[in-house]
Design a protein around this motif. Sequence first.
Motif, PDB file in Angstrom:
ATOM      1  N   ALA A  66       0.827  -1.208   0.000  1.00  0.00           N
ATOM      2  CA  ALA A  66       0.000   0.000   0.000  1.00  0.00           C
ATOM      3  C   ALA A  66       0.863   1.260   0.000  1.00  0.00           C
ATOM      4  CB  ALA A  66      -0.927  -0.010   1.215  1.00  0.00           C
ATOM      5  N   ALA A  67       1.962   1.239   0.768  1.00  0.00           N
ATOM      6  CA  ALA A  67       2.845   2.403   0.812  1.00  0.00           C
ATOM      7  C   ALA A  67       3.514   2.631  -0.544  1.00  0.00           C
ATOM      8  CB  ALA A  67       3.891   2.211   1.911  1.00  0.00           C
ATOM      9  N   LYS A  68       3.922   1.537  -1.209  1.00  0.00           N
ATOM     10  CA  LYS A  68       4.569   1.685  -2.524  1.00  0.00           C
ATOM     11  C   LYS A  68       3.590   2.285  -3.536  1.00  0.00           C
ATOM     12  CE  LYS A  68       7.375  -1.515  -4.062  1.00  0.00           C
ATOM     13  NZ  LYS A  68       7.902  -2.787  -4.634  1.00  0.00           N
ATOM     14  N   GLU A  69       2.351   1.819  -3.538  1.00  0.00           N
ATOM     15  CA  GLU A  69       1.359   2.363  -4.465  1.00  0.00           C
ATOM     16  C   GLU A  69       1.118   3.845  -4.189  1.00  0.00           C
ATOM     17  OE1 GLU A  69      -1.993  -0.121  -3.904  1.00  0.00           O
ATOM     18  OE2 GLU A  69      -1.156  -1.837  -5.012  1.00  0.00           O
ATOM     19  N   SER A  85       9.781  11.196   4.061  1.00  0.00           N
ATOM     20  CA  SER A  85      10.780  10.211   4.493  1.00  0.00           C
ATOM     21  C   SER A  85      10.105   8.989   5.114  1.00  0.00           C
ATOM     22  CB  SER A  85      11.752  10.843   5.490  1.00  0.00           C
ATOM     23  OG  SER A  85      11.134  11.104   6.738  1.00  0.00           O
ATOM     24  N   HIS A  86       9.049   9.199   5.871  1.00  0.00           N
ATOM     25  CA  HIS A  86       8.312   8.073   6.462  1.00  0.00           C
ATOM     26  C   HIS A  86       7.721   7.198   5.352  1.00  0.00           C
ATOM     27  CE1 HIS A  86       7.959   9.243  10.868  1.00  0.00           C
ATOM     28  NE2 HIS A  86       8.577  10.284  10.325  1.00  0.00           N
ATOM     29  N   LEU A  87       7.154   7.834   4.354  1.00  0.00           N
ATOM     30  CA  LEU A  87       6.526   7.081   3.273  1.00  0.00           C
ATOM     31  C   LEU A  87       7.572   6.290   2.478  1.00  0.00           C
ATOM     32  CD1 LEU A  87       3.925   6.420   1.780  1.00  0.00           C
ATOM     33  CD2 LEU A  87       4.276   8.464   0.366  1.00  0.00           C
ATOM     34  N   ILE A  88       8.766   6.875   2.259  1.00  0.00           N
ATOM     35  CA  ILE A  88       9.814   6.161   1.517  1.00  0.00           C
ATOM     36  C   ILE A  88      10.303   4.950   2.310  1.00  0.00           C
ATOM     37  CG2 ILE A  88      12.157   6.354   0.610  1.00  0.00           C
ATOM     38  CD1 ILE A  88      11.529   9.294  -0.041  1.00  0.00           C
ATOM     39  N   TYR A  89      10.514   5.135   3.610  1.00  0.00           N
ATOM     40  CA  TYR A  89      10.939   4.003   4.438  1.00  0.00           C
ATOM     41  C   TYR A  89       9.927   2.850   4.353  1.00  0.00           C
ATOM     42  CZ  TYR A  89      14.786   6.400   6.844  1.00  0.00           C
ATOM     43  OH  TYR A  89      15.976   7.030   7.145  1.00  0.00           O
TER      44      TYR A  89
END
Length: 1190
Positions: free
Chosen positions: A976-979, A1065-1069
């Motif tokens: 979900a984060a990658k999308e 940064s949180h989303l990339i991690y």
Amino acid sequence: MEVSLHVQRPLNCKTVFGDRGSFKLKPLTGFFPNGVATNSRQSSPWRKECKAGWSFYCINADFSRRRQRKMSAGRPMVPAPKGFMPKPPIERGNLKTKKNKIGVKGDSFTPTTSDLSGDNFEKIDLKVDPDEGGEDGFSQEEKFEVEITNETIGEASELSLSHETLDVPGSNQGGANGNISTIDDDILKLQKKETSYMSDTGHIQDSEGKPLDYTEIDETVREANIDANVTITEEASQLIKLEMEANLRKHEAERIEREENLRKQEIEKIEREAYLCRQEIERIADESLLVGNKMFVYPPVAKPDQDIEVFLNRSLSTLNNEPDILIMGAFNDWSWKSFTIRLNKTHLKGDWWSCQVRVPREAYKVDFVFFNGKTVYDNNDKKDFSIPVDGGMDALAFEDFLLEEKRKELEKLAKEQAERERHAEEQRRMEAEKAAKEADSAQARVETERRREMLQQFTKKALKCIDNVWYMEPSEFKGKELVRLYYNKSSGPLANANEVWIHGGHDHWKDGLSFFHRLIKSDSKDGDWWHAAVVVPDRALVLDWVFADGPPQHAIVYDNNHSEDFHAIVSKCITDQLYWVEEEKLIYTKLQEERRLREEAIRAKAERTLRIKADTKEKTLKRFLLSQKHVVYTEPLDVQAGSTVTVFYNPSNTNLNGKPEVWFRCSFNRWTHRNGPLPPQRMIPAENGTHVKTSVKVPLDAYMMDFVFSEWEDGGVFDNKYGMDYHIPISGSIIKEPPMHIVHVAVEMAPIAKVGGLGDVVTSLSRAVQDLSHNVDIIFPKYDCLDLSNVKDFQYHKNYFWGGTEIKVWHGKVEGLSVYFLEPLNGFFSVGCVYGRGNDADRFGFFCHAALEFLHQNGFHPDIIHCHDWSSAPVAWLFKDHYMHYGLSKARVVFTIHNLEFGAHFIGKAMAYADKATTVSPTYSREVAGNPLVAPHHHKFHGILNGIDPDIWDPYTDKFIPVSYTSENVVEGKRAAKETLQQRLNLRKADLPLVGIITRLTHQKGIHLIKHAIWRTLDRGGQVVLLGSAPDPRIQNDFVNLANQLHSSHNDCARLCLTYDEPLSHLIYAAADFILVPSIFEPCGLTQLTAMRYGSIPVVRKTGGLFDTVFDVDNDRERAQAQGLEPNGFNFDGADPGGVDYALNRAISAWYDGRDRFNTLCKTVMEQDWSWNKPALDYLELYHSALKSE
């Protein structure tokens, strides 16, 4: 049938009959229920043994319900004592009595007696319930009666009747079953006497004295009704009662007399003992007086849980002129149960005074002094008086007793505190619920009014039809009714549509899409009319809809009435006022339910977060204990207070390798336990090879186990863990470790003034140590660029002067930490930044001196002053030169090097002055050990790994990612984060390996390796996202050009965000499959730790903290297991593109070749603890070691 025999109390036949008595069978006026009585020995169906202890008596049986049944033809087998004899031979006048029976179904009723005569008799009533299903039984009115007369029984023994009720159950097998009575076979024979119905010759006579023959008797018996309710006459009963009461009074008098005799004997014994005691006391008093002893006790040997009498000769005491004398004392060296008692003058010769003192069972010594109740004392020449207690606890046992008592008290206090907290929490919950209800009610009123006004506007637009466009049948309708809506497809944009659908809602679409239906062509209408049946939503005021060429999610063309939608009025069934009252209630109920679900979700998430943190901390402590297993460990691993633990030691891995003996030296509580160090113990070989072992009993009041090893009993070579000693925490202690007070002096702190990793360390380390129940304060500059939104309770504290400058002090809470902000009015920190001014050294030097002066002027007495990097390094020498001997002597200085590349002169000087020094990873400490700033102080230099704050970096509670996740659903969460990231950055939405890079763009971070990794990832078909900026403009411009180049060639697979964005940064991690950290040197590094927290696999260069935390999945399994870990990433040597390719190619191939294995690796790294749990324990060990240093 039930037969009940009721008797008031046990009977005595001598009481009832006196010395003489007779027994006679009273002629009955009824009849036997089952025929005539005969002389046969056949058992009669109504005979039954009576369980009472009486030998014989009359029986009346009263049968309340009559049954007309025949009895057996045989006469009851009643033996005839004198006065009632069998029919043949009637002429016999003097017959011997035999054991005979009157009974039911063959059971015995056996009178054994001599002659029976007399008129006095007593009745026993037996109630007999007939057996409903029996073939033979008594009717309820049938009765028989036996009389007991009280004339002569002679010298018969006492007969007793047990006090009981006899229940005779009925029977269906040919006769009534019932216990009537039995007469003991052992009864003494009664003397035969004349009766009114028997002459001396044995003939039976009638009332007129005429003889009767047995035929007449048989006839009389056969015609008699047996009275089935047996009673003993009232007169005999009264006699029994009186006799029994007399006996009881006699026995009571005898008992009282015996007790009185015993009491007299006891009194005599006491008096004798008292006399002997007085004689003994007088003897001791005389002897004491002769030898000049002014005090004695009696008994001479005091014992626990007894009274002693303390005697004082006033004339020999310093109290000789005092009218009042008191004793003040306690037990066990004045530590237990104090007392004060007044003494009284005794009868003894001389001026003896005394009082009694109760010795408790826990006492091993009585301590006391005498005084006059004011200021005059006799304290045995300042030595106090003391008396040993024999047979009780010793001092060690008493200490254990006190510890157990304290443990119980602590448990009680803990329960009470928990109850208070529970009550407070319940009160808070109730108040919050009340406030929430009021808020929901107010919101419901506002929402209701808003809807009312809105619907009033839409009602004006609502129509019953639009000519040649739509209409309804019927035109008037209400909620829940079925209507048919007609639509002219050719009237609008759907003229060419193959299908027509209605998408509908109500009341301005307040609940969204409520219904949708496909319209069908109307055959009964001219033109292009289509229709659908629609159920009007309940409570709708206005019906809203549009027409479309397909169902929801698939429609393309709409007819929405020129963006106004279609609306029709729904008739109301109730008044307008009532409708809106009910609507407000519905809105309120909905708000309440939404709030309840929201709060339950928050509470469940918070509880799970706490549970995860607790589990993680427990696992980390176990890992901490196991991390030194190659040298030392215990069984059990979790040491409990009050238990016995075995310590295993492997000298082959220490400086004691090859020594013939190993001695164990141990104490508790940081070597401060009340019992002191234990005697040295020689360790014996263990079963597991090179280890030796010994056992230790852990006291109840131990919270830490401390030990070292030596080669000899008296010393020699020691293994003391390089001066740190070995320490193992103990669970279940009744006392807690005293908290230390740690003060950090720093110039960076996250999140209020963060530049690099230093700010994260200051905040996170302080929180972790505070969570371990220690006290932490932070002294910090008040920059004009502070982010005060993250400071709670910020307020002015005080002001003071130093160096000719006024300094204002502010106080607030940052992440739960106490922070004192120093604001010098010389403008040093009103420059809009943290670093970058030409006078940074002066600015921070002034701050360090001002911080120590603040501690001094405000009476702080910290245990540890912790300073960081070059910017607060001056604290070390300023403290030793100016403050160590002026009020802050208790403190020790700990200095941490975060990056040796900056401020070398300051760092070197701080290393010389600090009591202990650290850097941020073990490998980095080895890498810089040869540096001339560090090498001279290697003995006090330690590498302790940094950690991350698990509350800030937590994918389960992170607000910046779309789906919360843990290791259990890491795959779904990261997908979900990658999308979301691909959508936000306009990357191609595809399942491709994604490499993330989050860094400052400096040469230290390996920017040439970063550029190469970007192109290599794209060559392997992956995507890459970089987030970071460069302080050097040339490097920043270089990456801007690279971003433009990638935008042209790989716009859907690469994105460079050349700034710092915390939420991004949180989303990339969370979104990245890999996080690349190719640093040339890295003292610790937090990026790779944060990556693993989010389930991203680190790809790193083997340097500093990167080597200490990332274990290659192909090459480092043994190294990982030595730390209690599993492999968790990919690493490489060197600083060239080939090294990056070696690690990055293996990583991307692992993603392509085995997704299940890769997903398992993501789960593994998430479950590893890279928080401050373990580093905080290491720092506490360091702090304690510093406090021991001279």
